[in-house]
Design a protein around this motif. Structure first.
Motif, PDB file in Angstrom:
ATOM      1  N   ARG A 227      29.134  -6.975 -11.986  1.00  0.00           N
ATOM      2  CA  ARG A 227      28.069  -6.979 -12.968  1.00  0.00           C
ATOM      3  C   ARG A 227      27.158  -8.170 -12.721  1.00  0.00           C
ATOM      4  O   ARG A 227      27.551  -9.146 -12.065  1.00  0.00           O
ATOM      5  N   MET A 228      25.962  -8.087 -13.259  1.00  0.00           N
ATOM      6  CA  MET A 228      25.011  -9.188 -13.150  1.00  0.00           C
ATOM      7  C   MET A 228      24.287  -9.321 -14.486  1.00  0.00           C
ATOM      8  O   MET A 228      23.682  -8.364 -14.967  1.00  0.00           O
ATOM      9  N   ASP A 229      24.355 -10.494 -15.088  1.00  0.00           N
ATOM     10  CA  ASP A 229      23.634 -10.770 -16.311  1.00  0.00           C
ATOM     11  C   ASP A 229      22.274 -11.384 -15.985  1.00  0.00           C
ATOM     12  O   ASP A 229      22.105 -12.040 -14.955  1.00  0.00           O
ATOM     13  N   SER A 230      21.298 -11.162 -16.852  1.00  0.00           N
ATOM     14  CA  SER A 230      19.938 -11.671 -16.662  1.00  0.00           C
ATOM     15  C   SER A 230      19.449 -11.379 -15.243  1.00  0.00           C
ATOM     16  O   SER A 230      19.081 -12.289 -14.493  1.00  0.00           O
ATOM     17  N   PRO A 231      19.428 -10.113 -14.853  1.00  0.00           N
ATOM     18  CA  PRO A 231      19.099  -9.765 -13.463  1.00  0.00           C
ATOM     19  C   PRO A 231      17.628  -9.985 -13.131  1.00  0.00           C
ATOM     20  O   PRO A 231      16.760  -9.945 -13.997  1.00  0.00           O
ATOM     21  N   THR A 232      17.372 -10.231 -11.858  1.00  0.00           N
ATOM     22  CA  THR A 232      16.020 -10.194 -11.304  1.00  0.00           C
ATOM     23  C   THR A 232      16.011  -9.130 -10.217  1.00  0.00           C
ATOM     24  O   THR A 232      17.062  -8.789  -9.659  1.00  0.00           O
ATOM     25  N   ALA A 233      14.827  -8.631  -9.887  1.00  0.00           N
ATOM     26  CA  ALA A 233      14.730  -7.580  -8.872  1.00  0.00           C
ATOM     27  C   ALA A 233      15.279  -8.052  -7.532  1.00  0.00           C
ATOM     28  O   ALA A 233      15.991  -7.305  -6.838  1.00  0.00           O
ATOM     29  N   ASP A 234      14.973  -9.283  -7.149  1.00  0.00           N
ATOM     30  CA  ASP A 234      15.435  -9.797  -5.860  1.00  0.00           C
ATOM     31  C   ASP A 234      16.957  -9.921  -5.822  1.00  0.00           C
ATOM     32  O   ASP A 234      17.591  -9.563  -4.823  1.00  0.00           O
ATOM     33  N   ARG A 235      17.548 -10.433  -6.899  1.00  0.00           N
ATOM     34  CA  ARG A 235      19.010 -10.591  -6.938  1.00  0.00           C
ATOM     35  C   ARG A 235      19.708  -9.239  -6.919  1.00  0.00           C
ATOM     36  O   ARG A 235      20.728  -9.060  -6.247  1.00  0.00           O
TER      37      ARG A 235
END
Length: 264
Positions: A244-252
């Motif tokens: 999972r990824m919290d506070s995602p950005t498009a690059d990440r």
């Protein structure tokens, strides 16, 4: 009319997965889904456990064949797990009959699909209020008007889908999903058929539904830019929850996708 992207919810209100079920909108407990029999079955989901909190925006991503659509189907009561348990709120879906599942989906679940799925012969207003009519209930006219205004269709209530742009048709679909005040709205590639400018407007609208009305949104997408509108991204690979990824950005998100399943 809601067109600007609202600020992301605080980390404390983001969705999660695990065993904490306080205030959850939906939950999967060790869900496995196998299609086929006689030892030739395809394991589309493999022991997935996830809890998604109310008032959160969650994106579900993974390579083709990772189990994204099956995840949505099992979570929304469109399909039953082979093993494990799925819940909407505190309602266990596994033991419900098809009739009761249909009633639950009409009253407590909203859907926004890539293809809009509007009825051409009905007006905007009639398409939006359809789930309530099918449930045999009376329409809350004040709520209906508020929804149409929120999605920017207050002056289009009498138009038919053919008289609307693709983005406007998707706004109708979102309004239809909101009309029953559902526990959760499921989006299946909701911007897949839209140009980038219109897609941004629709994603901003879904974001606003979460921030301004406390709605819960779960969206399957292949687009890292779309996923960046969510509080949390859940990654699937080979039917398993891969992170999972919290506070995602498009690059990440894009970088993380290159390390899933066979792409790793």
């Amino acid at each position: 009319m809601i067109t600007e992207r609202s600020s992301r919810r605080s980390q404390e209100n983001s969705s999660g997965y695990g065993t904490d079920t306080r205030g959850h909108a939906l939950r999967l407990d060790d869900v496995t889904k196998v299609y086929g029999k006689n030892g030739r079955g395809v394991r589309a989901l493999d022991g997935v456990s996830v809890t998604i909190e109310r008032g959160s925006y969650t994106a579900v991503m993974g390579p083709s064949g990772s189990g994204k659509s099956t995840f949505l189907h099992c979570a929304a009561g469109l399909d039953k797990p082979t093993t494990g348990t799925s819940y909407i709120g505190d309602t266990k879906l596994n033991d419900l009959s098809e009739t009761k599942l249909t009633k639950l989906r009409r009253q407590r679940v909203g859907f926004v699909f890539q293809a809009f799925n509007l009825i051409p012969s009905l007006s905007v207003l009639q398409n939006v209020e359809l789930p309530v009519r099918l449930s045999g209930e009376s329409v809350d006219k004040a709520w209906l008007e508020e929804i149409l205004t929120r999605v920017g269709l207050g002056g289009r209530a009498k138009h038919r889908p053919a008289e609307l742009s693709g983005g406007q048709q998707q706004r109708v679909a979102i309004a239809r999903a909101l009309i029953t005040r559902p526990d959760v709205i499921f989006g299946d590639e909701p911007t897949g058929a839209l140009d980038t400018v219109t897609a941004k407007e629709i994603l901003s609208l879904l974001r606003a539904c979460v921030n301004e009305t406390g709605q819960t949104v779960v969206m399957v997408t292949h687009d890292p830019i779309a996923a960046a509108y969510a509080d949390t991204v859940l990654f699937l690979a080979d039917g398993k929850l891969a992170g999972r990824m919290d506070s995602p950005t498009a690059d990440r998100v894009a970088e993380r996708m290159t390390h899933l399943g066979a792409w790793a």
